[in-house]
Design a protein around this motif. Structure first.
Motif, PDB file in Angstrom:
ATOM      1  N   GLU A   4      -4.196   1.570  -1.280  1.00 43.73           N
ATOM      2  CA  GLU A   4      -2.991   1.834  -2.060  1.00 43.73           C
ATOM      3  C   GLU A   4      -1.864   0.911  -1.623  1.00 43.73           C
ATOM      4  O   GLU A   4      -1.604   0.748  -0.422  1.00 43.73           O
ATOM      5  CB  GLU A   4      -2.556   3.291  -1.918  1.00 43.73           C
ATOM      6  CG  GLU A   4      -1.401   3.647  -2.848  1.00 43.73           C
ATOM      7  CD  GLU A   4      -1.120   5.142  -2.898  1.00 43.73           C
ATOM      8  OE1 GLU A   4      -0.357   5.564  -3.787  1.00 43.73           O
ATOM      9  OE2 GLU A   4      -1.655   5.881  -2.050  1.00 43.73           O
ATOM     10  N   LYS A   6       2.229   0.315  -2.173  1.00 45.12           N
ATOM     11  CA  LYS A   6       3.432   1.005  -2.630  1.00 45.12           C
ATOM     12  C   LYS A   6       4.635   0.080  -2.543  1.00 45.12           C
ATOM     13  O   LYS A   6       4.997  -0.381  -1.456  1.00 45.12           O
ATOM     14  CB  LYS A   6       3.691   2.262  -1.792  1.00 45.12           C
ATOM     15  CG  LYS A   6       2.665   3.367  -2.016  1.00 45.12           C
ATOM     16  CD  LYS A   6       3.048   4.638  -1.263  1.00 45.12           C
ATOM     17  CE  LYS A   6       2.078   5.778  -1.542  1.00 45.12           C
ATOM     18  NZ  LYS A   6       2.465   7.030  -0.821  1.00 45.12           N
ATOM     19  N   ASN A  22       2.815  -1.783  -7.286  1.00 42.51           N
ATOM     20  CA  ASN A  22       2.171  -0.508  -6.980  1.00 42.51           C
ATOM     21  C   ASN A  22       0.758  -0.547  -7.546  1.00 42.51           C
ATOM     22  O   ASN A  22       0.560  -0.887  -8.706  1.00 42.51           O
ATOM     23  CB  ASN A  22       2.943   0.666  -7.600  1.00 42.51           C
ATOM     24  CG  ASN A  22       4.278   0.893  -6.920  1.00 42.51           C
ATOM     25  OD1 ASN A  22       4.354   1.476  -5.843  1.00 42.51           O
ATOM     26  ND2 ASN A  22       5.348   0.407  -7.541  1.00 42.51           N
TER      27      ASN A  22
END
Length: 338
Positions: A4, A6, A22
């Motif tokens: 992930e 961010k 993102n």
């Protein structure tokens, strides 16, 4: 493991390259980063691998931040476009290099190298030198070396770009087979939309350091979010018009649609138009181009400055100068709000 990103920002030489990216890749998923050269694809890969530091934002692998981890501890392994194998080493030594760096015994490295060569269909190549191998074979060695590092995230930076068409197909299939077998979370960078559509579970389309759309191949092909995405995946002609009460009006057409009222660009793909020969029709065939088992037919309006396209079978009797009637496959038209 899942990956992930961010709000990832990367600045190089005082220029921001990635603008708050993102992205989430599920455990064992293969996604493609797609976009034109210079859009930030390779920079994103190198940042995930820890080669380039981020200016802002965070990277998580398996739910844990790797922002402070050096590249060799992230288990995010990158295969570069130029492969970067060591010419003074044998194939087995190249593959075993990451294991040797991790302190593994030589005999274990040699055994694992042989196993991985079998996986990439190069059994018996252990003692070959890199200069003795073809481009496709070198690519397989680079892939085996990446697997030897036991990655949880595999990053592939345009690995097929230097190969011919047949080798590209073989290597695509090999990568997909290995990715499924090892269940590696994988990001493949490419500028080839066919590669992205056929290989990935999801596609992240990038432009100027931003992700414009992140969706399945089917969704991104059928419903591009804007013209930049549509132009990369699709061919056709745009009609400019307006929807009112279920009717899209764009001279010289009125087309039924379930789109909300508003102004749209309607992309008319060749597959969205069905044509047939007709006398005294509004359109005339202006060009017929052979495509193997079918023809691409271009046809122009008698009055309007408009040329559309459609495919017909290779035994179609249509000829240049013939009049034609046309009907639209409404579900294949792409409406992009203005």
């Amino acid at each position: 493991m899942e990956l992930e990103l961010k709000d990832l920002k990367v600045t190089l030489s005082k220029k921001e390259i990635l603008h708050g990216v993102n992205l989430r890749v599920e455990d064992g998923e293969l996604i493609c980063l797609l976009g034109a050269s210079g859009c930030g694809k390779s920079t994103l890969l190198k940042t995930v691998a820890g080669i380039i530091p981020q200016h802002e934002g965070s990277i998580f692998i398996g739910g844990s931040s790797v922002d402070t981890l050096p590249s060799h501890k992230r288990r995010a392994v990158i295969v570069f476009q130029d492969f970067r194998l060591f010419p003074h080493m044998t194939v087995a030594e190249n593959i075993g290099f990451p294991m040797r760096m991790a302190g593994e015994d030589r005999s274990i490295c040699e055994k694992r190298a042989s196993e991985l060569l079998d996986k990439v269909q190069l059994s018996g190549f252990e003692q070959r030198r890199i200069e003795q191998m073809s481009g496709g074979q070198i690519q397989r060695v680079a892939l085996a070396r990446a697997l030897a590092a036991d990655p949880v995230v595999l990053l592939l930076d345009e690995p097929f770009s230097s190969l011919d068409v047949n080798l590209r197909k073989d290597m695509r299939q090999l990568v997909m087979d290995l990715q499924r077998e090892f269940r590696m979370t994988t990001i493949l960078v490419t500028h080839d939309h066919e590669e992205a559509l056929t290989m990935s579970q999801r596609i992240a389309f990038m432009q100027e350091g931003r992700i414009l759309q992140y969706a399945t191949p089917e969704e991104i092909y059928r419903n591009p979010v804007n013209q930049a995405v549509a132009d990369y995946f699709l061919e056709g002609v745009y009609l400019y018009g307006e929807v009112r009460e279920g009717i899209y009006s764009a001279s010289p057409f009125r087309i039924r649609t379930n789109q909300p009222d508003g102004r749209y660009r309607c992309l008319v793909k060749p597959s969205a138009v069905k044509i047939k020969k007709a006398e005294e029709a509004a359109f005339l065939v202006v060009e017929k181009i052979y495509h193997g088992d079918r023809y691409l037919v271009k046809f122009g309006h008698r009055i309007e400055d408009l040329v559309l396209e459609s495919y017909v079978p290779d035994d179609s009797p249509l000829q240049v100068g013939d009049g034609i009637d046309l009907t639209f496959h409404g579900e294949k038209l792409v409406f992009i709000p203005e």
